[in-house]
Design an enzyme around this catalytic site. Structure first.
Site, short mmCIF file in Angstrom:
data_model
loop_
_atom_site.label_atom_id
_atom_site.label_comp_id
_atom_site.label_asym_id
_atom_site.label_seq_id
_atom_site.Cartn_x
_atom_site.Cartn_y
_atom_site.Cartn_z
N ASP A 76 22.08 -24.70 12.95
CA ASP A 76 21.00 -25.67 13.17
C ASP A 76 19.65 -24.96 13.25
O ASP A 76 18.66 -25.41 12.67
CB ASP A 76 21.22 -26.45 14.47
CG ASP A 76 22.36 -27.45 14.36
OD1 ASP A 76 22.87 -27.69 13.24
OD2 ASP A 76 22.76 -28.00 15.41
N GLU A 102 22.77 -29.12 4.13
CA GLU A 102 21.84 -28.01 3.96
C GLU A 102 21.08 -28.13 2.64
O GLU A 102 20.61 -27.14 2.09
CB GLU A 102 22.58 -26.67 4.04
CG GLU A 102 23.55 -26.40 2.93
CD GLU A 102 24.94 -26.97 3.15
OE1 GLU A 102 25.81 -26.70 2.31
OE2 GLU A 102 25.18 -27.69 4.14
#
Length: 191
Positions: A76, A102
């Site tokens: 994260d 992502e």
């Protein structure tokens, strides 16, 4: 005679809800839905004005390995870091959106393909050279980029995204940490 009602708190709540609906809570990028709406509006504007528009799709290379090696909290933080790096290089008129996981979209308005390739190349180098320290551990990664310019005679939102996505897959297939462009005639790579 009149009645005045202070609606400040209601307006503040409304603004907070709007931000939550349009901004990815983790990265600060636009949410997918908001980003798609932005891209759609800018395509319409570009088609009306005749100004160039480019879409870059960026995907973090081997991101699962980051999560598996350092944990999801570290992953994260990597995503936040990469988005901060991207925002530092973009103009106010450009848009960064989280498409999923992502994968991120970067919309460059009033920007021809050659300039968009330069932006993508600069982002690729910046990301590759960057190291994030997380709990004392240095984490580095790379990203791959697919770039496509709006073709006014054939493109719509779906086709532009497909072309940028196809260029991204070429970059990943050619070894990752690459910028690949869709020239409407095939592909080309920048180191």
């Amino acid at each position: 005679m009149g009645i005045l009602i202070d609606i400040t708190s209601r307006k503040n709540l409304e603004n907070k809800l709007r931000r939550r609906a349009t901004t990815d809570f983790l990265t600060g990028a636009s949410t997918r839905r908001h980003y798609i709406n932005l891209v759609s509006r800018e395509i319409s504007r570009s088609l009306r004005s005749g100004s160039p528009l480019c879409l870059i799709i960026m995907d973090v290379d081997h991101f699962k390995l980051v999560n598996d090696t350092y944990g999801h909290a570290a992953g994260d933080n990597v995503l936040k870091h990469l988005c901060d790096l991207c925002r530092s290089q973009l103009r106010v008129s450009d848009s960064l959106g989280r498409i999923g996981g992502e994968e991120f979209g970067i919309l460059l308005v009033d920007c021809p393909l050659k300039k968009a390739l330069q932006v993508a190349e600069r982002l690729k180098e910046l990301i590759a050279d960057s190291v994030l320290l997380y709990s004392g551990e240095p984490i580095s990664c790379t990203a791959s980029f697919g770039v496509a310019q709006l073709n006014p005679s054939t493109d719509n939102l779906e086709l532009l995204m497909k072309r940028a996505d196809a260029a991204l897959y070429e970059a990943k297939g050619k070894g990752r940490n690459l910028v690949w462009a869709d020239w409407d005639l095939g592909g080309a790579s920048l180191g």
